[in-house]
Scaffold this motif. Structure first.
Motif, PDB file in Angstrom:
ATOM      1  N   GLN A   1     -10.246   0.965  11.682  1.00  0.00           N
ATOM      2  CA  GLN A   1     -11.188   1.695  10.897  1.00  0.00           C
ATOM      3  C   GLN A   1     -10.470   1.955   9.323  1.00  0.00           C
ATOM      4  OE1 GLN A   1     -13.255   5.080  12.505  1.00  0.00           O
ATOM      5  NE2 GLN A   1     -12.559   4.735  14.742  1.00  0.00           N
ATOM      6  N   PRO A   2     -11.306   2.040   8.361  1.00  0.00           N
ATOM      7  CA  PRO A   2     -10.785   2.361   7.213  1.00  0.00           C
ATOM      8  C   PRO A   2      -9.712   3.536   7.049  1.00  0.00           C
ATOM      9  CG  PRO A   2     -13.107   2.017   7.177  1.00  0.00           C
ATOM     10  CD  PRO A   2     -12.590   2.023   8.411  1.00  0.00           C
ATOM     11  N   GLY A   3      -8.663   3.556   6.353  1.00  0.00           N
ATOM     12  CA  GLY A   3      -7.543   4.434   6.393  1.00  0.00           C
ATOM     13  C   GLY A   3      -6.499   4.219   7.556  1.00  0.00           C
ATOM     14  N   HIS A   4      -6.654   3.397   8.361  1.00  0.00           N
ATOM     15  CA  HIS A   4      -5.770   3.222   9.546  1.00  0.00           C
ATOM     16  C   HIS A   4      -5.111   1.940   9.312  1.00  0.00           C
ATOM     17  CE1 HIS A   4      -4.957   2.529  14.214  1.00  0.00           C
ATOM     18  NE2 HIS A   4      -4.075   2.788  13.600  1.00  0.00           N
ATOM     19  N   SER A   5      -3.798   2.303   8.709  1.00  0.00           N
ATOM     20  CA  SER A   5      -3.016   0.993   8.171  1.00  0.00           C
ATOM     21  C   SER A   5      -2.221   0.383   9.377  1.00  0.00           C
ATOM     22  CB  SER A   5      -1.988   1.459   7.262  1.00  0.00           C
ATOM     23  OG  SER A   5      -1.239   2.207   7.602  1.00  0.00           O
ATOM     24  N   GLY A   6      -1.948   1.161  10.464  1.00  0.00           N
ATOM     25  CA  GLY A   6      -1.133   0.741  11.697  1.00  0.00           C
ATOM     26  C   GLY A   6       0.412   0.884  11.351  1.00  0.00           C
ATOM     27  N   LEU A   7       0.634   1.464  10.231  1.00  0.00           N
ATOM     28  CA  LEU A   7       2.113   1.554   9.775  1.00  0.00           C
ATOM     29  C   LEU A   7       2.630   2.773  10.226  1.00  0.00           C
ATOM     30  CD1 LEU A   7       1.912   0.334   6.138  1.00  0.00           C
ATOM     31  CD2 LEU A   7       2.945  -0.812   7.987  1.00  0.00           C
ATOM     32  N   PHE A   8       2.055   3.673  10.901  1.00  0.00           N
ATOM     33  CA  PHE A   8       2.387   4.821  11.453  1.00  0.00           C
ATOM     34  C   PHE A   8       1.846   5.380  12.712  1.00  0.00           C
ATOM     35  CE2 PHE A   8       3.263   5.641   6.826  1.00  0.00           C
ATOM     36  CZ  PHE A   8       4.408   6.455   6.670  1.00  0.00           C
ATOM     37  N   PRO A   9       2.476   6.191  13.728  1.00  0.00           N
ATOM     38  CA  PRO A   9       1.588   6.342  14.732  1.00  0.00           C
ATOM     39  C   PRO A   9       0.430   7.162  13.950  1.00  0.00           C
ATOM     40  CG  PRO A   9       4.073   7.017  15.130  1.00  0.00           C
ATOM     41  CD  PRO A   9       3.790   6.496  13.648  1.00  0.00           C
ATOM     42  N   VAL A  10      -0.525   7.348  15.357  1.00  0.00           N
ATOM     43  CA  VAL A  10      -1.724   7.969  14.869  1.00  0.00           C
ATOM     44  C   VAL A  10      -2.183   8.991  15.455  1.00  0.00           C
ATOM     45  CG1 VAL A  10      -2.731   6.180  13.271  1.00  0.00           C
ATOM     46  CG2 VAL A  10      -3.096   6.159  15.774  1.00  0.00           C
ATOM     47  N   PRO A  11      -2.977  10.214  15.053  1.00  0.00           N
ATOM     48  CA  PRO A  11      -3.671  11.076  16.069  1.00  0.00           C
ATOM     49  C   PRO A  11      -4.474  10.380  17.042  1.00  0.00           C
ATOM     50  CG  PRO A  11      -3.836  11.864  13.775  1.00  0.00           C
ATOM     51  CD  PRO A  11      -3.458  10.419  13.866  1.00  0.00           C
ATOM     52  N   GLY A  12      -4.441  11.068  18.246  1.00  0.00           N
ATOM     53  CA  GLY A  12      -5.543  10.237  19.202  1.00  0.00           C
ATOM     54  C   GLY A  12      -6.753  11.246  19.481  1.00  0.00           C
ATOM     55  N   ASP A  13      -6.635  12.534  18.887  1.00  0.00           N
ATOM     56  CA  ASP A  13      -7.580  13.306  19.410  1.00  0.00           C
ATOM     57  C   ASP A  13      -8.955  13.194  18.697  1.00  0.00           C
ATOM     58  OD1 ASP A  13      -6.201  14.300  17.230  1.00  0.00           O
ATOM     59  OD2 ASP A  13      -6.443  16.341  17.723  1.00  0.00           O
ATOM     60  N   THR A  14      -8.952  12.701  17.439  1.00  0.00           N
ATOM     61  CA  THR A  14     -10.189  12.772  16.533  1.00  0.00           C
ATOM     62  C   THR A  14     -10.827  11.781  16.794  1.00  0.00           C
ATOM     63  OG1 THR A  14      -8.842  11.784  14.924  1.00  0.00           O
ATOM     64  CG2 THR A  14      -8.769  13.979  15.067  1.00  0.00           C
TER      65      THR A  14
ATOM     66  N   ILE B   1       0.871  -1.205  -0.088  1.00  0.00           N
ATOM     67  CA  ILE B   1      -0.009   0.011   0.130  1.00  0.00           C
ATOM     68  C   ILE B   1       0.597   1.225   0.167  1.00  0.00           C
ATOM     69  CG2 ILE B   1      -1.988  -1.088   1.233  1.00  0.00           C
ATOM     70  CD1 ILE B   1      -1.034   0.181   3.681  1.00  0.00           C
ATOM     71  N   LYS B   2       0.553   2.421  -0.511  1.00  0.00           N
ATOM     72  CA  LYS B   2       1.087   3.618  -0.411  1.00  0.00           C
ATOM     73  C   LYS B   2       1.185   4.178   0.824  1.00  0.00           C
ATOM     74  CE  LYS B   2       2.719   7.052  -2.632  1.00  0.00           C
ATOM     75  NZ  LYS B   2       4.072   6.822  -3.145  1.00  0.00           N
ATOM     76  N   LEU B   3       2.735   4.377   1.253  1.00  0.00           N
ATOM     77  CA  LEU B   3       2.937   5.017   2.637  1.00  0.00           C
ATOM     78  C   LEU B   3       2.557   6.515   2.693  1.00  0.00           C
ATOM     79  CD1 LEU B   3       6.458   3.254   3.386  1.00  0.00           C
ATOM     80  CD2 LEU B   3       4.033   2.473   4.201  1.00  0.00           C
ATOM     81  N   THR B   4       1.310   6.746   3.527  1.00  0.00           N
ATOM     82  CA  THR B   4       0.969   7.916   3.587  1.00  0.00           C
ATOM     83  C   THR B   4       0.737   8.042   5.187  1.00  0.00           C
ATOM     84  OG1 THR B   4      -0.349   7.744   1.527  1.00  0.00           O
ATOM     85  CG2 THR B   4      -1.077   9.596   2.871  1.00  0.00           C
ATOM     86  N   PRO B   5       1.402   9.196   5.688  1.00  0.00           N
ATOM     87  CA  PRO B   5       1.139   9.374   7.252  1.00  0.00           C
ATOM     88  C   PRO B   5      -0.403   9.754   7.211  1.00  0.00           C
ATOM     89  CG  PRO B   5       2.867  10.428   6.420  1.00  0.00           C
ATOM     90  CD  PRO B   5       2.510   9.963   5.084  1.00  0.00           C
ATOM     91  N   PRO B   6      -0.898   9.402   8.414  1.00  0.00           N
ATOM     92  CA  PRO B   6      -2.320   9.516   8.675  1.00  0.00           C
ATOM     93  C   PRO B   6      -2.604  11.003   8.720  1.00  0.00           C
ATOM     94  CG  PRO B   6      -1.397   7.793  10.214  1.00  0.00           C
ATOM     95  CD  PRO B   6      -0.138   8.467   9.526  1.00  0.00           C
ATOM     96  N   LYS B   7      -3.848  11.351   8.226  1.00  0.00           N
ATOM     97  CA  LYS B   7      -4.171  12.604   8.202  1.00  0.00           C
ATOM     98  C   LYS B   7      -4.488  13.152   9.626  1.00  0.00           C
ATOM     99  CE  LYS B   7      -8.316  15.481   6.912  1.00  0.00           C
ATOM    100  NZ  LYS B   7      -9.968  15.294   6.374  1.00  0.00           N
ATOM    101  N   GLY B   8      -4.044  14.440   9.841  1.00  0.00           N
ATOM    102  CA  GLY B   8      -3.958  15.123  11.120  1.00  0.00           C
ATOM    103  C   GLY B   8      -2.726  14.430  12.081  1.00  0.00           C
TER     104      GLY B   8
END
Length: 738
Positions: A429-442, A194-201
């Motif tokens: 959830q869709p869009g959450h690959s687990g490959l990067f840290p993710v924002p916890g606030d949204t 999959i394309k490596l894209t940091p999570p939105k936010g």
């Protein structure tokens, strides 16, 4: 073989008055027959006494090791190591289980609490029977062994190590910042891609190496101040000389002294299982009972996520969660520190996602992982597997296998073979690959549950007649669920498949040779590329590599050149900071095929490095540098064992990986289980079954292990007695000690 009449008989009675409560005593005599390879075979009249005796004999053989593990797991290392261990103690306490304890115990097995309680009672009985006398290692270390509680057995730090996806998320973020997405995709491509894209936010620049500094310390090895991967395969009846399945397993973890694994045979009503497990846990994690055999390798399911929590700039005690500022949950814990008169108070902070590993002014970094759930301690669900009688019961037990994720292979005496990719698999959830840290606030990157076992990859009696795993990508073609994007390089499993393919019928001896195999599939690929290189420099050395049989033996000069050459290719292909340890061989070689110009400079760099590492031309063979150094955690030379030259590398079936071309990891324990005759099963462990430096079983298995020599795994009472070297009888309520 030594006969029963010549065995050493030792009667050991336990002092009832030494126990805190009468219920911690034995109910009836227990017999322990230790065979000549140091393996205890325990015969008890009930389950409580069986696991009491397992705890007792484990403490006798491995007391310093398990006491150290208890301190690591519960966050009490600073008591003996001083201030250097405070950070790792804090993390150990952060990740402890904080949920409902009834659910915790029931998750492992209905009788898990009783089993664990009996096990720790046995450990404590042995400690109390010492009467305050310190065993050798404790004399050197200068402290006394501590008493155990049942909860100590289910500490979580070991599980954190085996589900370490958070480290990968941070490493990938740092690589992304350094190299950009396309280069990282070439060096460490996700599988499936999959394309490596940091999570939105996510502000990816907020990800630094400091985030996991304490986390890394908490899961690292312990060294006292002073002198300081896995395979399994199973074949069905059609592929064996005996007409019933054979199962082979050699889990790859640190090769250390004492051994990571302890072998034991447990016999009581409802129990007759032999195999190995980690010494601080009751039962066995891999082995066989009278009906089935089972083994494992790590799957690598993505069982962790790192959440970046936004701290309230006006109140550092709050963080953002779904549009609201909410307070961190805070606990205070006192850590006793060697050399300090007062205990240190440390804050343990938690968000809705889990424990806070690190904070800066703007962010808190919280770990969400499956080990926080009931039943999240590693390997204890094997208490169910060890009593399964068939595939249906085995699979029912796998429902409770949560941490770590394992390729569990299976065989039974009815001729069936099977495999399940076990372990909790978070549904993201869709869009959450687990490959990067993710924002916890949204709230956009939450887990929504766990994948049901029916949707995990699994096989029963496949048409191929065999199953093999080696930490490789095990996702079936067209598989749609998300388990992981990260796997071991496929060379080992390809070689196993190659050896199993054909019309041969296999014996135990064939499987022994297979476990010792050091043919490098990567070397064969490299030779195909090298053969196309016109007019190479150092033609004689290049010819040695081309003429080599691709077997990574300790006495091979060509293997030495190949290993150093491979290690220098990433820096030439991707830049000086690219590290060969983190780029899979197939990725390196595929890139080399596209850019063969890298051969020249990487060869020059390799030859220079070899000259520095091994100045003498006569000594330039792989085993001169590729050695196993078994050093005791106490850093005392007299407890260390002599270094030994080792064959193989991280991608051969006989795996031998480690830093700076040494061996630190590999199969310290191996088993080959013959379902046609349990007594014909074979095993190895190294360096010995005991951790007591004064025991003859401290290092008596090392030479044979290093030479690829196995010893029997006696199971029937007759076979056990024929191999017996010592008889120990534990009796309740009487006064005696060996």
């Amino acid at each position: 073989m030594r006969s029963t009449s010549k065995a050493i008989a030792v009667s050991i009675t336990l002092i009832a008055a030494a126990f805190a409560q009468p219920s911690t005593d034995l109910k009836a005599p227990v017999e322990i027959l230790r065979d000549k390879w140091g393996v205890p075979h325990i015969y008890a009249q009930n389950s409580d006494d069986l696991f009491f005796a397992q705890g007792w004999i484990t403490a006798k053989d491995r007391l310093f090791q398990i006491d150290l593990w208890r301190r690591i797991g519960t966050g009490h290392l600073a008591e003996v190591l001083g201030a250097q261990a405070v950070a790792r103690d804090r993390v150990a306490r952060l990740v402890r289980y904080r949920g409902d304890w009834d659910q915790e115990w029931q998750s492992y097995a209905p009788d898990a609490k009783d089993i664990v309680t009996s096990f720790v009672n046995g450990i404590n009985a042995y400690i109390k029977s010492l009467g305050g006398k310190r065993p050798l290692e404790f004399q050197i270390a200068g402290y006394d062994p501590g008493l155990w509680k049942p909860e100590d057995v289910v500490s979580r730090v070991a599980g954190v190590l085996m589900t370490g996806n958070a480290q990968s998320e941070v490493a990938r973020s740092l690589e992304f910042l350094k190299y950009g997405d396309e280069e990282v995709e070439r060096m460490r491509p996700p599988e499936p891609f999959i394309k490596l894209t940091p999570p939105k936010g996510l502000d990816i620049s907020a990800i630094t190496a400091d985030i996991l500094k304490d986390y890394a310390a908490a899961i690292g090895p312990v060294r006292f101040p002073g002198e300081q991967g896995s395979n399994n395969w199973v074949v069905d009846s059609s592929m064996t000389t005996s007409g019933l399945p054979l199962l082979a397993n050699d889990p790859h973890r640190p090769v250390q002294v004492p051994s990571l694994r302890k072998t034991v045979h447990l016999v009581a009503p409802g129990w007759n299982v032999i195999g190995a497990g980690e010494p601080a846990l009751p039962g066995v994690a891999l082995g066989h009972n009278q009906n089935i055999a089972f083994g494992f390798t790590i799957v690598g399911i993505d069982q962790q996520d790192l959440y970046v929590e936004r701290i309230n700039p006006d109140n550092s005690h709050e963080y953002m969660s779904k549009g609201k500022w909410i307070p961190f949950e805070v606990e205070h814990s006192l850590i006793t520190v060697k050399g300090e008169t007062e205990a240190r108070s440390v804050e343990l902070e938690y968000t809705v996602h889990g424990p806070v590993l690190h904070k800066d002014k703007a962010h808190a970094y919280a770990l969400k992982w499956v080990g926080a759930d009931p039943g999240g301690a590693g390997y204890l669900p094997a208490l169910r597997l060890a009593r399964a009688r068939n595939w249906r019961e085995f699979r029912a037990g796998v429902e409770h296998y949560k941490v770590p994720s394992e390729n569990l292979v299976y065989a039974d005496r009815a001729g069936n073979i099977g495999w399940i990719a076990a372990g909790l698999a978070p549904i993201r959830q869709p869009g959450h690959s687990g490959l990067f840290p993710v924002p916890g606030d949204t709230g956009d990157y939450e887990w929504t549950g766990y994948l049901p076992l029916d949707k995990h990859p699994q096989l029963l009696n496949p048409p191929a007649h065999f199953i093999a795993t080696a930490n490789n990508n095990i996702l079936p073609a067209g598989y749609q669920e998300h388990l992981s994007y990260e796997w071991a390089s496929p060379e080992r499993v390809h070689r196993i498949d190659q050896m199993l393919t054909g019309n041969q019928k296999f014996s135990v001896e064939d499987f022994e040779r297979m476990q010792q195999d050091v043919l490098s599939m990567a070397a064969l690929h490299f030779q195909r590329i090298l053969a196309k290189w016109p007019s190479p420099p150092h033609a004689d050395l290049v010819k040695q590599v081309l003429d080599w049989d691709a077997r990574v033996t300790a006495d091979s000069r060509a293997a030495l050149i190949f290993e150093f050459w491979m290690s220098k290719l990433p820096a030439v292909l991707w830049g000086p900071s690219a590290d060969a340890r983190y780029v899979a061989p197939d990725i390196i070689l595929n890139a080399l095929e596209k850019d063969p110009k890298a051969l020249g400079p990487s060869l020059e760099a390799a030859l220079k490095a070899i000259t520095i590492a091994i100045p003498s031309e006569d000594d330039r063979v792989w085993g001169t540098i590729h050695q196993l150094h078994l050093r005791h955690p106490l850093n005392v030379k007299r407890l260390d064992l002599a270094a030994i030259a080792r064959p193989g590398d991280s991608n051969t079936v006989n795996a031998a990986s480690g830093p700076n071309h040494t061996q630190a990891n590999g199969p310290s324990y191996r088993e080959i289980i013959d379902l046609s005759d349990w007594d014909h099963s074979m095993m190895t462990n190294t360096p010995g079954e005991s951790g007591d430096p004064d025991s003859k079983h401290y290092s008596d298995l090392l030479a044979n292990w290093a030479a690829g020599v196995y010893h029997p795994m006696p199971y029937s009472r007759a076979a056990v007695e024929a191999a017996m070297d010592e008889r120990i009888v534990l009796e309740p309520g009487k006064v005696s000690h060996p």
